[in-house]
Design a protein around this motif. Structure first.
Motif, PDB file in Angstrom:
ATOM      1  N   ILE A  64      34.854  37.974  54.807  1.00  0.00           N
ATOM      2  CA  ILE A  64      35.761  37.497  54.230  1.00  0.00           C
ATOM      3  C   ILE A  64      35.471  36.985  52.957  1.00  0.00           C
ATOM      4  O   ILE A  64      34.724  36.008  52.948  1.00  0.00           O
ATOM      5  CB  ILE A  64      36.677  36.856  55.294  1.00  0.00           C
ATOM      6  CG1 ILE A  64      37.153  37.424  56.371  1.00  0.00           C
ATOM      7  CG2 ILE A  64      38.066  36.204  54.455  1.00  0.00           C
ATOM      8  CD1 ILE A  64      37.910  36.685  57.418  1.00  0.00           C
ATOM      9  N   LEU A  65      36.034  37.299  51.837  1.00  0.00           N
ATOM     10  CA  LEU A  65      35.640  36.861  50.467  1.00  0.00           C
ATOM     11  C   LEU A  65      36.359  35.697  50.286  1.00  0.00           C
ATOM     12  O   LEU A  65      37.622  35.679  49.984  1.00  0.00           O
ATOM     13  CB  LEU A  65      35.710  37.977  49.530  1.00  0.00           C
ATOM     14  CG  LEU A  65      35.698  37.533  47.734  1.00  0.00           C
ATOM     15  CD1 LEU A  65      34.165  37.123  47.653  1.00  0.00           C
ATOM     16  CD2 LEU A  65      35.790  38.453  46.872  1.00  0.00           C
ATOM     17  N   LEU A  66      35.815  34.463  50.188  1.00  0.00           N
ATOM     18  CA  LEU A  66      36.657  33.384  49.840  1.00  0.00           C
ATOM     19  C   LEU A  66      36.560  32.860  48.303  1.00  0.00           C
ATOM     20  O   LEU A  66      37.587  32.259  47.990  1.00  0.00           O
ATOM     21  CB  LEU A  66      35.563  32.046  50.829  1.00  0.00           C
ATOM     22  CG  LEU A  66      35.531  32.186  52.263  1.00  0.00           C
ATOM     23  CD1 LEU A  66      34.955  30.914  52.702  1.00  0.00           C
ATOM     24  CD2 LEU A  66      37.146  32.280  52.829  1.00  0.00           C
ATOM     25  N   ASP A  67      35.719  33.267  47.621  1.00  0.00           N
ATOM     26  CA  ASP A  67      35.694  33.065  46.365  1.00  0.00           C
ATOM     27  C   ASP A  67      34.553  33.797  45.756  1.00  0.00           C
ATOM     28  O   ASP A  67      33.608  34.236  46.190  1.00  0.00           O
ATOM     29  CB  ASP A  67      35.169  31.582  45.905  1.00  0.00           C
ATOM     30  CG  ASP A  67      35.374  31.275  44.730  1.00  0.00           C
ATOM     31  OD1 ASP A  67      36.366  31.504  43.930  1.00  0.00           O
ATOM     32  OD2 ASP A  67      34.669  30.338  44.025  1.00  0.00           O
ATOM     33  N   GLY A  68      34.924  34.404  44.469  1.00  0.00           N
ATOM     34  CA  GLY A  68      34.321  35.175  43.602  1.00  0.00           C
ATOM     35  C   GLY A  68      34.824  36.648  43.323  1.00  0.00           C
ATOM     36  O   GLY A  68      35.887  36.751  43.853  1.00  0.00           O
ATOM     37  N   ILE A  69      33.900  37.386  43.078  1.00  0.00           N
ATOM     38  CA  ILE A  69      34.438  38.868  42.854  1.00  0.00           C
ATOM     39  C   ILE A  69      33.472  39.987  43.230  1.00  0.00           C
ATOM     40  O   ILE A  69      32.092  39.985  42.901  1.00  0.00           O
ATOM     41  CB  ILE A  69      34.583  39.133  41.169  1.00  0.00           C
ATOM     42  CG1 ILE A  69      35.544  38.205  40.482  1.00  0.00           C
ATOM     43  CG2 ILE A  69      35.132  40.640  40.996  1.00  0.00           C
ATOM     44  CD1 ILE A  69      37.020  38.436  41.144  1.00  0.00           C
ATOM     45  N   LEU A  70      33.892  40.930  44.043  1.00  0.00           N
ATOM     46  CA  LEU A  70      33.162  41.901  44.376  1.00  0.00           C
ATOM     47  C   LEU A  70      33.592  43.409  43.793  1.00  0.00           C
ATOM     48  O   LEU A  70      34.564  43.483  43.480  1.00  0.00           O
ATOM     49  CB  LEU A  70      33.062  42.192  46.182  1.00  0.00           C
ATOM     50  CG  LEU A  70      32.858  40.885  46.844  1.00  0.00           C
ATOM     51  CD1 LEU A  70      33.194  41.149  48.216  1.00  0.00           C
ATOM     52  CD2 LEU A  70      31.249  40.552  46.637  1.00  0.00           C
ATOM     53  N   LYS A  71      32.571  44.302  43.767  1.00  0.00           N
ATOM     54  CA  LYS A  71      32.838  45.586  43.154  1.00  0.00           C
ATOM     55  C   LYS A  71      32.614  46.801  44.065  1.00  0.00           C
ATOM     56  O   LYS A  71      31.797  46.600  44.934  1.00  0.00           O
ATOM     57  CB  LYS A  71      32.215  45.796  41.678  1.00  0.00           C
ATOM     58  CG  LYS A  71      30.630  46.136  41.828  1.00  0.00           C
ATOM     59  CD  LYS A  71      30.093  46.523  40.528  1.00  0.00           C
ATOM     60  CE  LYS A  71      28.588  46.735  40.538  1.00  0.00           C
ATOM     61  NZ  LYS A  71      28.014  47.055  39.333  1.00  0.00           N
ATOM     62  N   SER A 103      39.582  37.034  46.250  1.00  0.00           N
ATOM     63  CA  SER A 103      39.342  36.169  47.184  1.00  0.00           C
ATOM     64  C   SER A 103      40.586  36.811  48.145  1.00  0.00           C
ATOM     65  O   SER A 103      41.583  37.092  47.897  1.00  0.00           O
ATOM     66  CB  SER A 103      40.012  34.881  46.759  1.00  0.00           C
ATOM     67  OG  SER A 103      40.114  33.901  47.831  1.00  0.00           O
ATOM     68  N   GLY A 104      40.029  36.793  49.617  1.00  0.00           N
ATOM     69  CA  GLY A 104      41.099  37.181  50.621  1.00  0.00           C
ATOM     70  C   GLY A 104      40.794  38.372  51.157  1.00  0.00           C
ATOM     71  O   GLY A 104      41.201  38.861  52.238  1.00  0.00           O
ATOM     72  N   GLU A 105      39.920  39.411  50.315  1.00  0.00           N
ATOM     73  CA  GLU A 105      39.528  40.495  50.568  1.00  0.00           C
ATOM     74  C   GLU A 105      38.627  40.674  51.777  1.00  0.00           C
ATOM     75  O   GLU A 105      37.853  39.586  52.157  1.00  0.00           O
ATOM     76  CB  GLU A 105      39.112  41.171  49.461  1.00  0.00           C
ATOM     77  CG  GLU A 105      40.189  41.682  48.423  1.00  0.00           C
ATOM     78  CD  GLU A 105      40.814  43.082  48.703  1.00  0.00           C
ATOM     79  OE1 GLU A 105      40.716  43.529  49.938  1.00  0.00           O
ATOM     80  OE2 GLU A 105      41.823  43.336  47.812  1.00  0.00           O
TER      81      GLU A 105
END
Length: 366
Positions: free
Chosen positions: A44-51, A84-86
């Motif tokens: 779970i992505l809490l902070d930041g950016i993923l591609k 965030s949230g993804e």
């Protein structure tokens, strides 16, 4: 997407995730999920950016295989960004398909990782948690689908896989669930050229298309949604571009049951069709009152949306192996539309269920 998890999960659900998961910072370029590689945790992505990227054609299969073995990020086409949230790594919990994308960090990011086995056990033992979890995943997939649709623009993304939709659903449900759908649903004949669902309009039921073909189109009308809705009610002709066709076995109108959003496309009968219509009110009450049914239903819808999403990702990818009837199957090659052996039994069983439903309802007459 942060609000999806906060809205759909209870405080006890979030407490369990915090106590079970492991928070960790990941550096830019770190790969969280790699195409066709096994996953061992849900992130779970809490902070930041993923591609999110898909393979480019220049990478041959051998080069991709060595890249996976050496944990080297493959070159690819970026198709989406996650904030965030993804969630990343949800595929093993809803589908037996291998991943078709690679997900990596664009910048320094913070994730909480839940081991796959512990989450699988929680989903089996706590039906309330399972219902809320699968509903949240379905909403997230729905948002991703809309993003891909917007990215594809005028490209036809509705390449139909007849009966696949309903097999995803029936394969997840119990016999008692099927009995309820049959009892609660009403067979309806939809005459050719009838609009079943209006873009931006209310949806009164969940539909299973038993026979016939329907068109999926997006309106190019520049008027606001309310004006379009009234135009539809008044019977004015709906202008739009066709983006796909729906055939036997498709599930239609599921969006309001996962996030309450209005439909993003028009659905119109091309020929005389037969659908099983399950009232929105009846289905909503069932989902609230029966947590076991809700967990299985939302898992089925999440699986369905996952398959649609992976299909769209495949269209955005250029290096896919596609089987042609003119060539023999190669055991060493994985084809885009190939089903894994461990799901064939479930698919066959679900197919028998659909045939049974169709046989019961096809002879219906108004």
């Amino acid at each position: 997407m942060t609000e999806v998890l906060l809205k759909e999960l209870s405080k006890s659900d979030i407490d369990w995730i915090i106590s079970t998961g492991r928070r960790k910072e990941i550096a830019p370029g770190t790969i969280l999920m790699q195409e066709k590689k096994a996953l061992d945790a849900l992130h779970i992505l809490l902070d930041g950016i993923l591609k999110v990227t898909v393979s480019e054609p220049e990478q041959n299969p051998l080069a991709r295989a060595f890249a996976v073995m050496e944990d080297i990020e493959p070159l690819g086409r970026e198709i989406a960004r996650l904030s965030s949230g993804e969630v990343v790594g949800e595929i093993p919990f809803i589908s037996n398909r291998s991943t078709t994308t690679t997900v990596s960090a664009v910048e320094k990011s913070l994730v909480i990782s839940i081991p796959q086995q512990q989450l699988a056990t929680k989903l089996q033992q706590d039906v309330g948690f399972a219902a809320r979890f699968y509903r949240a995943i379905a909403i997230i997939f729905s948002d991703r689908l809309q993003g891909v649709i917007n990215q594809l623009g005028r490209k036809n993304f509705g390449k139909s896989q007849p009966v696949r939709d309903v097999l995803c659903v029936l394969g997840e449900l119990h016999d008692s669930d099927i009995d309820w759908l049959m009892a609660a649903g009403i067979p309806e004949k939809i005459a050719a050229n009838t609009v079943l669902i209006h873009q931006g309009g209310a949806v009164d039921a969940l539909y299973i298309l038993l026979n016939g073909t329907m068109s999926l189109s997006i309106s190019d009308d520049e008027r606001n949604p309310l004006a379009r809705a009234f135009a539809a009610i008044e019977g004015n002709e709906i202008l739009g571009r066709e983006i796909g066709r729906l055939s036997k076995g498709e599930i239609i109108g599921e969006t309001p049951f996962i996030d309450g959003r209005l439909p993003l496309a028009n659905v119109k009968a091309i020929e005389d069709c037969l659908v099983l219509s399950i009232s929105r009110q009846k289905l909503a009450a069932k989902l609230q009152q029966d947590m076991g049914f809700a967990s299985r239903f939302y898992r089925a819808i999440a699986t369905l949306l996952s398959h649609r999403l992976q299909g769209m990702y495949t269209q955005l990818s250029y290096g896919r192996q596609v089987y042609s009837r003119s060539q023999p199957l190669d055991e060493m090659v994985e084809y885009e539309d190939e089903l894994e052996l461990n799901v064939l039994d479930r698919i066959a069983f679900a197919g028998k269920r659909f045939d049974w439903m169709q046989g019961k309802l096809t002879n219906y007459s108004v």
